[in-house]
Scaffold this motif. Structure first.
Motif, short mmCIF file in Angstrom:
data_model
loop_
_atom_site.label_atom_id
_atom_site.label_comp_id
_atom_site.label_asym_id
_atom_site.label_seq_id
_atom_site.Cartn_x
_atom_site.Cartn_y
_atom_site.Cartn_z
N VAL A 1 0.84 -1.20 0.00
CA VAL A 1 0.00 0.00 0.00
C VAL A 1 0.87 1.25 0.00
O VAL A 1 2.05 1.21 0.35
CB VAL A 1 -0.94 0.01 1.23
N ASN A 2 0.27 2.36 -0.39
CA ASN A 2 0.95 3.65 -0.40
C ASN A 2 0.58 4.41 0.87
O ASN A 2 -0.60 4.67 1.13
CB ASN A 2 0.51 4.46 -1.64
N ASN A 3 1.60 4.78 1.67
CA ASN A 3 1.33 5.45 2.94
C ASN A 3 1.44 6.97 2.86
O ASN A 3 1.59 7.64 3.88
CB ASN A 3 2.23 4.91 4.05
N THR A 4 1.38 7.53 1.65
CA THR A 4 1.41 8.98 1.53
C THR A 4 0.17 9.60 2.17
O THR A 4 -0.90 8.95 2.24
CB THR A 4 1.50 9.42 0.06
N LYS A 5 0.32 10.83 2.65
CA LYS A 5 -0.80 11.53 3.30
C LYS A 5 -1.09 12.81 2.53
O LYS A 5 -0.18 13.58 2.20
CB LYS A 5 -0.43 11.86 4.75
N VAL A 6 -2.35 13.03 2.24
CA VAL A 6 -2.76 14.23 1.51
C VAL A 6 -2.64 15.44 2.42
O VAL A 6 -3.12 15.43 3.56
CB VAL A 6 -4.21 14.10 1.00
N ILE A 7 -1.99 16.48 1.92
CA ILE A 7 -1.89 17.72 2.68
C ILE A 7 -2.97 18.68 2.20
O ILE A 7 -3.45 18.58 1.06
CB ILE A 7 -0.50 18.36 2.54
N PRO A 8 -3.38 19.64 3.03
CA PRO A 8 -4.36 20.65 2.59
C PRO A 8 -3.68 21.63 1.64
O PRO A 8 -3.28 22.73 2.02
CB PRO A 8 -4.81 21.30 3.90
N ALA A 9 -3.54 21.21 0.39
CA ALA A 9 -2.63 21.87 -0.55
C ALA A 9 -3.24 23.03 -1.31
O ALA A 9 -2.54 23.70 -2.06
CB ALA A 9 -2.12 20.82 -1.55
N GLU B 1 -11.52 13.25 6.63
CA GLU B 1 -11.28 11.84 6.95
C GLU B 1 -11.43 10.95 5.73
O GLU B 1 -10.62 10.05 5.49
CB GLU B 1 -12.27 11.39 8.04
N ASP B 2 -12.47 11.21 4.94
CA ASP B 2 -12.77 10.33 3.80
C ASP B 2 -11.67 10.34 2.75
O ASP B 2 -11.47 9.33 2.06
CB ASP B 2 -14.09 10.75 3.14
N TYR B 3 -10.97 11.48 2.59
CA TYR B 3 -9.98 11.59 1.53
C TYR B 3 -8.57 11.27 2.02
O TYR B 3 -7.59 11.71 1.44
CB TYR B 3 -10.04 12.98 0.90
N GLN B 4 -8.47 10.49 3.10
CA GLN B 4 -7.21 9.93 3.56
C GLN B 4 -7.38 8.43 3.70
O GLN B 4 -8.44 7.95 4.12
CB GLN B 4 -6.79 10.50 4.92
N THR B 5 -6.34 7.67 3.36
CA THR B 5 -6.39 6.24 3.60
C THR B 5 -6.05 5.95 5.06
O THR B 5 -5.49 6.80 5.76
CB THR B 5 -5.38 5.49 2.71
N VAL B 6 -6.39 4.76 5.52
CA VAL B 6 -6.03 4.37 6.89
C VAL B 6 -4.53 4.16 7.02
O VAL B 6 -4.01 4.06 8.14
CB VAL B 6 -6.77 3.10 7.33
N PHE B 7 -3.81 4.13 5.90
CA PHE B 7 -2.36 3.94 5.92
C PHE B 7 -1.61 5.27 5.90
O PHE B 7 -0.38 5.28 6.02
CB PHE B 7 -1.92 3.12 4.69
N ALA B 8 -2.32 6.40 5.74
CA ALA B 8 -1.69 7.70 5.53
C ALA B 8 -0.79 8.07 6.71
O ALA B 8 -1.22 8.10 7.85
CB ALA B 8 -2.75 8.77 5.33
N LYS B 9 0.46 8.35 6.40
CA LYS B 9 1.45 8.64 7.44
C LYS B 9 2.44 9.71 7.01
O LYS B 9 2.82 10.57 7.81
CB LYS B 9 2.19 7.35 7.81
N ILE C 1 -0.87 15.60 -3.05
CA ILE C 1 -1.94 16.56 -3.31
C ILE C 1 -3.21 15.84 -3.74
O ILE C 1 -4.22 16.48 -4.02
CB ILE C 1 -1.53 17.61 -4.35
N ALA C 2 -3.16 14.52 -3.80
CA ALA C 2 -4.34 13.71 -4.10
C ALA C 2 -4.16 12.36 -3.41
O ALA C 2 -3.03 11.91 -3.20
CB ALA C 2 -4.53 13.52 -5.60
N ALA C 3 -5.26 11.73 -3.06
CA ALA C 3 -5.18 10.46 -2.35
C ALA C 3 -4.85 9.31 -3.30
O ALA C 3 -5.27 9.33 -4.46
CB ALA C 3 -6.52 10.16 -1.66
N PRO C 4 -4.09 8.32 -2.82
CA PRO C 4 -3.93 7.07 -3.58
C PRO C 4 -5.22 6.27 -3.42
O PRO C 4 -5.41 5.54 -2.44
CB PRO C 4 -2.73 6.40 -2.91
N THR C 5 -6.12 6.39 -4.37
CA THR C 5 -7.53 6.07 -4.13
C THR C 5 -7.82 4.60 -3.87
O THR C 5 -8.80 4.28 -3.19
CB THR C 5 -8.39 6.58 -5.29
#
Length: 340
Positions: A58-66, A160-168, A173-177
């Motif tokens: 999985v991709n653990n990237t986290k979306v920032i309020p960009a 909350e919805d636009y972050q994965t549970v893996f986000a760290k 600038i976009a979620a790994p959907t």
């Protein structure tokens, strides 16, 4: 290859504006690429669709309020800034909606200022004047950059919805959907079945969504995106392969990260940096055995990667099925699992 090969009939009413809840109750189209067989399931069925010993990456990237809203000084004209990446300590690459030129100063909500210092098609660089650091300002004043095709303003639930549970790891600038479908309960059920998870990082940037404008798609140039495959993940993948387990990429970003981390001998190594890897039909996948992905726009690099893994005709048939069966499309939509 011709761009028109990656088109298909599409109904705009299939675009999902909000996700289903619980997230793992989204529909799941399962495609067996060796036979072309298609079955309709749900994401929560993953523990029965995968085998003990398989590994989900999985991709653990986290979306920032960009996204920042700003006005031009002194005219007051409204512009939108979308942060892409930092360049040094006080410069950043951004996307700007609104007419600005080099030297233009803009004032963001909250009175922070920035000046445009470079501008060329598809790329703008600003000098952040502050007060305070840009990243700090984004976290306190920025907005979650929902995809424009949702055609709505963000609501509080999107945080909350636009972050994965893996986000760290902050930086996307976009979620790994594809990762949006997972819940803590589903992860626990997978672990009980002997199906593990490992992480990579790829900060999703504008390159993921950059339209393909050339009829000959091999001339398209990908925008660089930063990724990292750690030593822990590389070793985990090697161990799973030795035991006969399958590597299933959760999303196109994971597939690109893993395939970008191969050395000249074809061995997966710890790796970090920028990738421009553009995966088209004919590409030889050497790391992944399966792919979990959402449904993508026609004529996009994302769909081209799916077609490269599934087979062009198999991918087309799957998308026709998804449209006929009214699967929900794009970031908040349903998913497809492609296996051997």
């Amino acid at each position: 290859m011709d761009l028109s090969q990656f088109n298909f009939p599409f109904d705009q009413t299939l675009v999902a504006k909000y996700p289903v809840h619980p997230r793992d109750h989204a529909r799941l189209l399962v495609l067996t690429r060796s036979s072309g067989e298609i079955t309709d399931r749900q994401v929560k069925d993953l523990p029965s669709l995968l085998r003990p010993g398989d590994l989900l990456v999985v991709n653990n990237t986290k979306v920032i309020p960009a996204r920042l809203w700003a006005k031009k000084i002194p005219s007051g004209g409204r512009v939108e800034l979308l942060f892409v990446k930092e360049i040094g300590t006080d410069h950043a690459e951004v996307l700007i909606q609104g007419k600005v030129g080099v030297g233009q100063i803009v004032e963001c909500e909250g009175s922070a200022r920035a000046q445009v210092v470079e501008k060329e098609p598809g790329r703008t660089v600003i000098h952040w004047l502050g007060p305070g650091a840009l990243r700090t300002w984004l976290l306190s004043h920025g907005e979650i950059p929902l995809p424009p095709y949702l055609k709505r303003q963000p609501v509080s639930r999107d945080q909350e919805d636009y972050q994965t549970v893996f986000a760290k790891v902050e930086g996307a600038i976009a979620a790994p959907t594809a990762g949006l479908h997972f819940t803590p309960q589903l992860i626990a059920q997978l672990a009980e079945k002997g199906i593990g998870t490992a992480t990579v990082t790829l900060h999703v940037g504008p390159g993921t969504f950059q339209p393909v404008k050339t009829t000959n798609i091999t001339r398209h140039i990908m925008h660089p995106e930063w990724f990292e495959v750690s030593g822990v993940t590389a070793e985990r993948i090697r161990e799973v392969r030795k035991r006969g387990g399958r590597i299933v990429a959760v999303g196109t970003t994971v597939a690109r990260s893993l395939e970008s981390a191969l050395d000249d001998s074809g061995e997966l190594r710890p790796c970090s940096g920028e990738t421009r890897l553009f995966i088209l039909p004919g590409f030889k996948f050497r790391v992944i055995d399966g792919l979990l992905t959402n449904f993508h726009f026609p004529e996009t690099t994302l769909l081209m990667l799916v077609a490269a893994f599934a087979g062009l005709e198999e991918a087309r048939n799957a998308y026709v099925h998804a449209v006929c069966e009214r699967y929900r499309f794009y970031s908040y939509g349903d998913a497809m699992l492609i296996l051997e």
